[in-house]
Motif scaffolding. Structure first.
Motif, short mmCIF file in Angstrom:
data_model
loop_
_atom_site.label_atom_id
_atom_site.label_comp_id
_atom_site.label_asym_id
_atom_site.label_seq_id
_atom_site.Cartn_x
_atom_site.Cartn_y
_atom_site.Cartn_z
N LEU A 1 0.76 -29.38 7.51
CA LEU A 1 -0.59 -29.08 7.05
C LEU A 1 -0.60 -27.88 6.10
CD1 LEU A 1 -2.61 -29.62 10.34
CD2 LEU A 1 -2.71 -31.01 8.27
N GLU A 2 0.27 -26.92 6.33
CA GLU A 2 0.34 -25.77 5.43
C GLU A 2 0.90 -26.17 4.07
OE1 GLU A 2 0.88 -22.16 8.73
OE2 GLU A 2 2.65 -23.12 7.83
N ALA A 3 1.85 -27.09 4.07
CA ALA A 3 2.37 -27.59 2.80
C ALA A 3 1.28 -28.31 2.01
CB ALA A 3 3.56 -28.52 3.03
N MET A 4 0.49 -29.13 2.71
CA MET A 4 -0.61 -29.82 2.04
C MET A 4 -1.68 -28.82 1.58
SD MET A 4 -0.16 -33.09 1.73
CE MET A 4 -1.81 -33.78 1.60
N ALA A 5 -1.92 -27.79 2.39
CA ALA A 5 -2.90 -26.77 2.01
C ALA A 5 -2.43 -26.01 0.77
CB ALA A 5 -3.13 -25.81 3.17
N PHE A 6 -1.12 -25.76 0.68
CA PHE A 6 -0.58 -25.10 -0.51
C PHE A 6 -0.82 -25.97 -1.75
CE2 PHE A 6 2.91 -24.77 -3.56
CZ PHE A 6 2.84 -23.42 -3.89
N ALA A 7 -0.57 -27.28 -1.63
CA ALA A 7 -0.82 -28.19 -2.75
C ALA A 7 -2.29 -28.16 -3.13
CB ALA A 7 -0.38 -29.61 -2.38
N ASP A 8 -3.17 -28.08 -2.14
CA ASP A 8 -4.61 -28.02 -2.41
C ASP A 8 -4.98 -26.72 -3.14
OD1 ASP A 8 -7.50 -28.60 -2.06
OD2 ASP A 8 -7.39 -26.97 -0.60
N ARG A 9 -4.44 -25.59 -2.68
CA ARG A 9 -4.76 -24.32 -3.33
C ARG A 9 -4.27 -24.31 -4.78
NH1 ARG A 9 -2.75 -22.25 1.52
NH2 ARG A 9 -0.88 -21.41 0.48
N TYR A 10 -3.07 -24.82 -4.98
CA TYR A 10 -2.52 -24.82 -6.33
C TYR A 10 -3.31 -25.77 -7.23
CZ TYR A 10 1.18 -24.65 -9.92
OH TYR A 10 1.90 -24.47 -11.08
N SER A 11 -3.70 -26.93 -6.71
CA SER A 11 -4.52 -27.87 -7.49
C SER A 11 -5.82 -27.21 -7.92
CB SER A 11 -4.83 -29.13 -6.67
OG SER A 11 -3.66 -29.87 -6.39
N GLN A 12 -6.49 -26.54 -6.99
CA GLN A 12 -7.76 -25.90 -7.32
C GLN A 12 -7.56 -24.80 -8.36
OE1 GLN A 12 -10.71 -25.08 -4.26
NE2 GLN A 12 -9.43 -26.10 -2.74
#
Length: 524
Positions: A137-148
């Motif tokens: 979930l943290e890896a996916m959250a990192f992808a989300d933060r970088y996308s934003q």
């Protein structure tokens, strides 16, 4: 007086300002230690950057995808890795015939992970290590933060499908394996090997267990050679999380039960003998009541885009969908023969079944007819897909035969010339002349046999495949050859296709002309 809220806002403004600095703020060794042609670089906060590579895939239309085989032949792990067919498609247009998705050139490292955190970290050598010890979930959250962050600060740098910009996530298993094997940069014959092609010992490409390699420690990104697609550490170093949950293998498909998440590629504790691209291991999301973390597990990202990226795209998808499984009968007579006339109502049996089911009064009968119609559409589509693959294989074979025949023909011509010269110098009864004459006789016989086989492939392909299928698959084959850098074979493929198309238009066997055209392409 400045309130606490104002102080937080000011701090955020300073952080945003710092994050807008150019990628040059980081030394290149921190985010791209081995620069290469074709690198796609996106900025990050804190003056950082992340590098991606394009995974190119042939494309002929909105619902077109590319068939591959994933998995491996290791019997001990067949329950998880048995070979199975899969499909892959690109997200962004490269040109009219090719699409691509982007995949991280390196595993996400500590500096990049920290750049999306609460504060910037000063560049340091240990920041080049892959970021491990994070949950799925943290890896996916990192992808989300970088996308934003990219969408707010660097949207003009993102690839788009129509007006829809790309976003980041973990790769799917097929995206990861296609890229890890080298994608279209690897010949078909080598794509399913245990690992991607290596020109040197594995230790030059992979961090695995042992003192001669990783020695029980994670290693900085980009220290070793890349795979043919330009990806570093895709095998070994840190094993990598992917998007989907784990499923067992059921021979030609995955099992229905979804479990934990999947890690791919092995890590620095993987024995060299166990390194393989097909390796897929289930990992629980939680261990002893806590989210699972491991010092051996990291990740890399892909950039993709929503499938229904615009109204125009959705319209084209629907139009393509309506054509799938079409059973419209277009009688294909032999060249020069008149087409037969089909009974009214049988031009498209699938559509006819739909009409009959709509007219059925009994609800149960209506549903049964609809089920038969859907099953028929699926069967027809599977047949059409197999026919396309077979047509492309026939065209590829024809290209190779044209190349071989051209080389053999040039060899026979050169041998004849040398023989005449030697005969003029030493006479017809010279032992060397007699020996070479016998050899030439055998070479001519072999060339004649090859020419007959070549001609049979043209006649056979013309009888089996219709013009639109051959034309479509020729374009796919050309794209594959271009992406694989088989430039020398392109001319032979084009010659074979033109000869085949000419024969379909006017069924005249032109063996000598076909041979001469293939010989003309051979420069040796």
């Amino acid at each position: 007086m400045i309130t606490a809220l104002q102080r937080r806002l000011i701090g955020s403004l300073f952080l945003i300002a710092a994050s807008l600095n150019a990628a040059a703020d980081w030394p290149e060794s921190l985010f791209n230690p081995q620069p290469a042609e074709g690198d796609v670089i996106f900025p990050m906060p804190c003056g950082g950057a992340m590098v991606f590579r394009k995974a190119l895939i042939p494309n002929q239309g909105p619902l077109d995808d590319y068939g591959i085989v994933v998995g491996g032949d290791d019997a001990d792990h067949a329950y998880a890795e048995h070979p199975r067919p899969a499909q892959i498609a690109g997200s962004f247009d490269q040109d009219a015939k090719t699409r691509f998705y982007l995949i991280g050139k390196y595993e996400v490292n500590r500096a990049q992970y920290a750049a999306l955190g609460s504060q910037c970290q000063p560049p340091a050598d240990d920041q080049r290590l892959p970021q491990t010890n994070v949950t799925w979930l943290e890896a996916m959250a990192f992808a989300d933060r970088y996308s934003q962050w990219l969408l707010k600060n660097a949207a003009d740098k993102l690839p788009k499908d129509g007006q829809q910009p790309g976003f980041l996530r973990l790769p799917t298993e097929v995206e990861w394996e296609f890229a890890a094997r080298g994608g279209l940069a690897v010949p078909v014959a080598q794509f399913r090997e245990r690992t991607f092609p290596m020109d040197d010992e594995m230790v030059r490409y992979v961090w695995f267990e042992g003192t001669e390699s990783a020695n029980g420690k994670p290693q900085p990104i980009g220290m070793l050679r890349p795979n043919p697609l330009g990806l570093h550490d895709v095998l070994g170093n840190a094993d990598e999380m992917v998007f989907e949950p784990y499923r067992l293998n059921r021979l030609d498909r995955l099992h229905g039960q979804a479990g934990g998440f999947v890690v791919r590629g092995g890590n620095y504790f993987t024995p060299q003998a166990e390194v393989r691209t097909a390796q897929r291991i289930e990992v629980p999301f939680y261990v002893k009541g806590e989210p699972r973390r491991a010092e051996t597990t990291g990740f890399r990202l892909v950039m993709t885009v929503p499938v229904e990226s615009s109204r125009e795209k959705l319209r084209s998808l629907r139009e393509s969908w309506d054509k799938l499984g079409s059973a419209a009968i277009a009688p294909k007579a032999s060249p020069g023969q008149p087409k037969s006339i089909e009974p009214e109502g049988l031009d498209d049996p699938v559509a006819e079944l739909g009409v009959i089911s709509d007219a059925a009064q009994d609800a149960n009968m209506k549903n049964r007819l609809r089920n038969v119609q859907n099953r028929l559409k699926v069967t027809i589509q599977e047949r059409d897909d197999q026919r396309k693959l077979a047509a492309k294989a026939a065209l590829r074979l024809g290209a190779f035969l044209c190349q071989k025949m051209g080389a053999d023909g040039k060899w026979v011509d050169a041998t004849e010339t040398l023989l005449k010269q030697r005969e003029a110098a030493f006479g017809a009864d010279d032992p060397g002349v007699k020996s070479r004459r016998e050899q030439l006789k055998g070479d001519r016989a072999a060339l004649t046999e090859n020419l007959l086989y070549y001609s049979e492939t043209i006649l056979g392909s013309a009888a089996i495949y219709d013009g639109p299928v051959l034309g479509e698959q020729f374009e796919v084959l050309k794209t594959e050859l271009e992406l694989k850098n088989y430039q020398a074979l392109l001319g032979y493929a084009d010659t074979y296709y033109r000869q085949l198309a000419a024969y379909r238009d006017k069924p005249v066997v032109r063996q000598r002309a076909w041979l001469d055209e293939c010989k003309a392409l051979n420069k040796k």
